[in-house]
Write a protein that holds these residues in place. Sequence first.
Motif, PDB file in Angstrom:
ATOM      1  N   ILE A   1       0.834  -1.199   0.000  1.00 29.53           N
ATOM      2  CA  ILE A   1       0.000   0.000   0.000  1.00 29.53           C
ATOM      3  C   ILE A   1       0.873   1.254   0.000  1.00 29.53           C
ATOM      4  O   ILE A   1       0.534   2.261  -0.603  1.00 29.53           O
ATOM      5  N   GLY A   2       2.041   1.145   0.634  1.00 33.68           N
ATOM      6  CA  GLY A   2       2.933   2.301   0.704  1.00 33.68           C
ATOM      7  C   GLY A   2       3.801   2.486  -0.530  1.00 33.68           C
ATOM      8  O   GLY A   2       4.482   3.501  -0.656  1.00 33.68           O
ATOM      9  N   LEU A   3       3.759   1.516  -1.438  1.00 34.68           N
ATOM     10  CA  LEU A   3       4.656   1.571  -2.601  1.00 34.68           C
ATOM     11  C   LEU A   3       4.526   2.859  -3.421  1.00 34.68           C
ATOM     12  O   LEU A   3       5.544   3.464  -3.769  1.00 34.68           O
ATOM     13  N   PRO A   4       3.298   3.305  -3.745  1.00 37.11           N
ATOM     14  CA  PRO A   4       3.204   4.546  -4.524  1.00 37.11           C
ATOM     15  C   PRO A   4       3.874   5.726  -3.822  1.00 37.11           C
ATOM     16  O   PRO A   4       4.497   6.559  -4.477  1.00 37.11           O
ATOM     17  N   LEU A   5       3.772   5.768  -2.488  1.00 37.60           N
ATOM     18  CA  LEU A   5       4.389   6.866  -1.745  1.00 37.60           C
ATOM     19  C   LEU A   5       5.900   6.759  -1.799  1.00 37.60           C
ATOM     20  O   LEU A   5       6.617   7.755  -1.937  1.00 37.60           O
ATOM     21  N   GLU A   6       6.383   5.529  -1.695  1.00 36.29           N
ATOM     22  CA  GLU A   6       7.817   5.301  -1.735  1.00 36.29           C
ATOM     23  C   GLU A   6       8.367   5.711  -3.105  1.00 36.29           C
ATOM     24  O   GLU A   6       9.409   6.353  -3.207  1.00 36.29           O
ATOM     25  N   LEU A   7       7.627   5.335  -4.167  1.00 42.46           N
ATOM     26  CA  LEU A   7       8.070   5.666  -5.517  1.00 42.46           C
ATOM     27  C   LEU A   7       8.033   7.178  -5.757  1.00 42.46           C
ATOM     28  O   LEU A   7       8.749   7.701  -6.591  1.00 42.46           O
ATOM     29  N   ARG A   8       7.168   7.858  -5.011  1.00 42.25           N
ATOM     30  CA  ARG A   8       7.070   9.311  -5.155  1.00 42.25           C
ATOM     31  C   ARG A   8       7.933  10.041  -4.138  1.00 42.25           C
ATOM     32  O   ARG A   8       7.781  11.244  -3.951  1.00 42.25           O
ATOM     33  N   ASN A   9       8.811   9.299  -3.461  1.00 41.41           N
ATOM     34  CA  ASN A   9       9.739   9.892  -2.493  1.00 41.41           C
ATOM     35  C   ASN A   9       9.054  10.693  -1.395  1.00 41.41           C
ATOM     36  O   ASN A   9       9.526  11.763  -1.007  1.00 41.41           O
ATOM     37  N   VAL A  10       7.936  10.189  -0.913  1.00 43.54           N
ATOM     38  CA  VAL A  10       7.277  10.827   0.220  1.00 43.54           C
ATOM     39  C   VAL A  10       8.091  10.500   1.471  1.00 43.54           C
ATOM     40  O   VAL A  10       8.509   9.357   1.650  1.00 43.54           O
ATOM     41  N   PRO A  11       8.360  11.479   2.325  1.00 46.68           N
ATOM     42  CA  PRO A  11       9.179  11.209   3.513  1.00 46.68           C
ATOM     43  C   PRO A  11       8.566  10.127   4.409  1.00 46.68           C
ATOM     44  O   PRO A  11       7.340   9.967   4.461  1.00 46.68           O
TER      45      PRO A  11
ATOM     46  N   ARG B   1       4.205   6.800   6.858  1.00 46.90           N
ATOM     47  CA  ARG B   1       3.661   5.925   7.886  1.00 46.90           C
ATOM     48  C   ARG B   1       2.239   6.348   8.274  1.00 46.90           C
ATOM     49  O   ARG B   1       1.332   5.536   8.388  1.00 46.90           O
ATOM     50  N   ASP B   2       2.052   7.664   8.414  1.00 47.61           N
ATOM     51  CA  ASP B   2       0.718   8.159   8.782  1.00 47.61           C
ATOM     52  C   ASP B   2      -0.313   7.819   7.718  1.00 47.61           C
ATOM     53  O   ASP B   2      -1.416   7.369   8.017  1.00 47.61           O
TER      54      ASP B   2
END
Lengths: 250, 290
Positions: A93-103, A108-109
């Motif tokens: 679920i966090g993959l898109p955020l990781e790919l977009r370099n979200v801190p 986590r939130d």
Amino acid sequence: MLLELRDVHFRYHGEAPILEGFDLDIAHGEFVALLGPSGCGKSTLLNLAAGLLDPLAGEVDFGGKALTGLNRDAGYMTQGDTLLPWMTVTNNIGLPLELRNVPRGERRDKIERALKLVNLWEARDKFPSELSGGMKRRALLARSIIYDPPMLLMDEPFGALDAQMRETMHQELLDTVGRTGESVLFVTHDISESILLADRILVLGGRPLKVLEEVRIAWGKDRDLDKIRKDPEYTALETRLRDLLRAAHS
Amino acid sequence: MNMVSKIEAAAPAAPIPAAQPRRAATRPAPVRKSRLRYRLENLAWQIVLIGGFLLLWEYASDRWVPKLMVSKPSEIGAMMWKWLMDGTYLSNLWVTIQATFFGFLFGAGAGMIVGFLTGSWRRLGDILQPIVTAFYTLPRLALAPLFLLWFGLGIEFRIVFAATIVFFLVYYNTYFGVREVSRELISAVRIMGASRIQVMTRVIIPSALVWVAAGLKISVPYALVGVVVAEMLASDKGMGFLLSRSASQFSASGSFAAIAGLLVVALIVDWIITKITDRALRWKTVAEQK
């Protein structure tokens, strides 16, 4: 308008043209269902909106700008199981955020909120192979909305589920987009699904593809699906759409 | 779970290029006795079977079958003890293991690189794949005289010979593994924001890894086979040499002792590779374990 298709032409190699001068508009916050027989070109429209396909001629605009390359401002969910099997639910679920370099902290939130939204908090450390079909759908839904895209592109996302699980997912999808105000472009060949979910149904058919009928549905986002199923208007709509689809087939 | 992998390890690996890494999730048998008890019972049966066979062998030798042909477990045991003590095992096994290791390393490395390139670059794959298949159908043993001519009797010959066997197994698994990656998965990840390189590292390589691991697992025993065959053909060292020398001296106990040594090595190597691949593929086996 959030998504605009202007005079779009498209054909696959060695086949008759699918689109010849097709137009489509989707407003902010609107839920539009594309209803049509299998293989008519609904998914092609969706993939044009996703930027996975390029039109031969004409224009695809998203958020007021011409779409070049992939549409990264959209969430994309298909019938297939596109969770990465080697990642836990949380990481998927966090993959898109990781790919977009979200801190990391913000990630986590957001993951926590998304997991709770789709009722997967208990299953957060599981691998996809340990999930049921419905849980996988919920994880895919969470993944496609986690980066708050203004639009969801969905291609028969609940096609492979049993009837009961579909009903649950329909309610969850409506609740989710009701809360987030996202637009949805929803491809389906299921008549009742389109009536239950959409604000506007486009019945598609023919080659080149045409809009055979446009049906507006006034129930709003906070509709009660159980009540609607018993509404005589629902039955009337269903009959009408069935006749239209039959005409599209022939 | 461990039992499943043990059974799999004991079964001869099929020489099919595209091995099937997808093992159907089997449901454990309904519980009647504890798992430990079940396993201990199995172990007891295995000991009884092997022990019985050895006793029968000991008895039959020289009575029903000439001892020159089959030797005797007691004599084989004595020979093994002697070789263990005088360093024959150690020096020859070391030579064989070294050649197997490097043969596996070079063969698997080349197989993975070529497999990834041809699998992910469609055009290159379409051009090269038929050529590789042509070489695959060639009996590898036919290349031995040529390799001998090029590399002589040294360890290079054994390494290259084993590597050519390993290469094809790993190549095919990698190639099909990369090609099998679902388009839909790649599209989904790209829309999520992945660059081409991220698609490669996040999707294609991990997806293909299941197949690569299966290829690696089945190719380790083949590397050993390649080295032993090469040692039997032409060498003055190694377990294959020990085996063929004993046989040519009509020493059945020597031959059996060499085979027993190889068996132990093969089991250890397989155990190690199973541990490594199981660890890498934990996400796949986790649901099956429950």
